[in-house]
Design an enzyme around this catalytic site. Structure first.
Site, mmCIF file in Angstrom:
data_model
loop_
_atom_site.group_PDB
_atom_site.id
_atom_site.type_symbol
_atom_site.label_atom_id
_atom_site.label_comp_id
_atom_site.label_asym_id
_atom_site.label_seq_id
_atom_site.Cartn_x
_atom_site.Cartn_y
_atom_site.Cartn_z
ATOM 1 N N CYS A 1 17.669 -62.200 29.646
ATOM 2 C CA CYS A 1 17.784 -61.373 28.440
ATOM 3 C C CYS A 1 16.664 -61.678 27.436
ATOM 4 C CB CYS A 1 19.173 -61.520 27.828
ATOM 5 S SG CYS A 1 19.596 -60.114 26.755
ATOM 6 N N HIS B 1 22.751 -59.651 31.590
ATOM 7 C CA HIS B 1 23.542 -60.882 31.625
ATOM 8 C C HIS B 1 24.458 -60.895 32.847
ATOM 9 C CE1 HIS B 1 22.549 -62.777 27.777
ATOM 10 N NE2 HIS B 1 22.548 -61.582 27.238
ATOM 11 N N GLU C 1 25.504 -63.275 34.404
ATOM 12 C CA GLU C 1 26.373 -64.449 34.354
ATOM 13 C C GLU C 1 27.603 -64.247 33.475
ATOM 14 O OE1 GLU C 1 24.083 -64.736 30.624
ATOM 15 O OE2 GLU C 1 23.607 -64.118 32.672
#
Length: 310
Positions: A142, A235, A237
Site C-alpha cells: 500500500c 492489503h 493481509e
C-alpha cells in the site's frame, strides 16, 4: 510453515487458536534447519493488528520463518505502547549490519502528505537504500508500495477524488510470472487509500512488470525484473473486520466516508462482512517466500549473514 516468534508475543496466542504453527525461541533453538530471516518494517499505527495479519499470511508454506519486527526511531508511535515496542521491535540502527532473506514494508496512514513531509521519510529512504544490499527481496504494501515506487523510480502518487475503499475484483495480466502462480483469472483484494499510482506512469519504466490490475482500483501488483522489489497496492493481509473497523472509526469521527464497496452482504453494514480475498492473499505471500526468497537466495548472501553471526 512454522513462524518463530518471541515466547511472549501477544498475538502468538491468537495464532495458535487459529491452528497456525507458531514456534517459540526455545523450541526453535533445537531445530537444525535453515530458516528464512524476514524483517517486517511495521509503519501501521495499530501494530499488533498488523503483526497478526502478516504472521497469519506468512504461515502457509513448509518453510520456517524467523521474523524481526522493525519500527522507526524518528517517529513516536501513539497507538502502541512503548513497552511493546521496546520488547518486540528493533530499530534500523539495531539491524543495519544484518542480512535478511526478505523484508516487508507495510502501509502507513500518511498518504495525503507529501513524502518529504513525513517525519520518518529520511529513515524510510535509508531503509529502502539499505534493502538493496541487505534484503534479498522486499515486499512493499500500500503506502509502502507507493513510497518504494517514488524512491526507487521517481514515480509520483496522485490524490484520488474519493477514497478507494472496499474489496475489488482484479485480473491477472501475466501468468508466466511465478508470483501469481495459482491465482484465478479474477481475484479479490481489499483497498483502503486516498492516493494511487497511475498505470501510465508505471509503463514509462520498462524494468517494471504489471502482474494484476482492476478496472475500478487500478494497478494492484507489480515487480521489477528479478523480483527483488515487489509492490502491492492493496492489503491482501487484511482480516475480515479490518475495513469494517476503519469504516466505524471514520463514521464516529464524522468523516465523509462511503460504505466499503463489495464488502457487506446486500450492502447492509449490520451483516457479517464477506471474506473473499484470504486464499489469494495466502498464495501471494507463499509464492513470494518460495519463488523469490527461499529458492533464490544464493549461498554467498547467506554466508554474509553467518559470517557476522546474525
Amino acid at each position: 510453515m512454522p513462524i518463530k516468534t518471541q515466547n511472549d508475543l501477544p498475538v502468538k496466542e491468537i495464532l495458535e487458536r487459529e491452528n497456525i504453527f507458531v514456534m517459540d525461541e526455545n523450541r526453535a533453538s533445537h531445530q537444525n534447519i535453515r530458516q528464512l530471516e524476514i524483517a517486517i518494517v511495521n509503519l501501521m499505527p495499530l501494530k499488533e493488528d498488523t503483526e497478526l495479519q502478516i504472521l497469519r499470511s506468512l504461515s502457509n508454506t513448509p518453510i520456517q520463518v524467523n521474523v524481526t519486527f522493525v519500527t522507526t526511531s524518528t517517529h513516536e508511535a501513539t497507538h502502541t505502547s512503548l513497552s511493546h515496542l521496546n520488547k518486540f521491535y528493533e530499530t534500523f540502527d539495531d539491524i543495519k549490519d544484518r542480512y535478511f532473506d526478505g523484508m516487508i514494508i507495510t502501509g502507513a496512514p500518511v498518504e495525503l502528505m507529501e513524502y518529504e513531509e513525513v517525519d520518518y521519510w529520511d529513515e524510510i529512504c535509508s531503509i529502502m537504500e539499505w534493502s538493496k544490499t541487505h534484503a534479498f527481496s522486499t515486499l512493499h504494501l500500500c503506502w509502502g508500495a507507493q513510497a518504494g515506487l517514488y524512491y526507487h523510480y521517481g514515480i509520483p502518487k496522485r490524490v484520488l477524488p474519493k477514497k478507494k475503499f472496499g474489496v475489488y475484483a482484479h485480473r491477472v495480466k501475466n501468468r508466466k510470472i511465478p508470483l501469481v502462480r495459482g491465482f484465478d483469472d479474477v481475484f479479490y483484494a481489499p483497498h483502503s487509500r486516498h492516493t494511487e499510482v497511475l498505470k501510465e506512469d508505471i509503463l514509462k519504466h520498462p524494468e517494471l512488470t504489471i502482474l494484476a490490475e482492476s478496472d475500478d482500483a487500478g494497478v494492484f501488483l507489480l515487480m521489477d525484473q528479478d523480483g527483488k522489489k515487489i509492490f502491492v497496492m492493496g492489503h491482501p493481509e487484511y482480516d475480515r473486520y479490518t475495513l469494517h473497523n476503519e469504516y466505524e472509526r471514520d463514521k464516529k469521527k464524522g468523516l465523509d466516508i462511503d460504505m466499503p464497496v463489495n464488502y457487506y452482504p446486500d450492502n447492509d453494514d449490520t451483516q457479517k462482512p464477506l471474506l473473499q480475498w484470504r486464499s489469494h492473499g495466502n498464495i501471494l505471500y507463499s509464492n513470494w517466500l518460495n519463488y523469490y526468497v527461499y529458492q533464490e537466495v544464493p549461498y554467498e548472501f547467506i554466508n554474509n549473514r553467518e559470517i557476522i553471526g546474525k
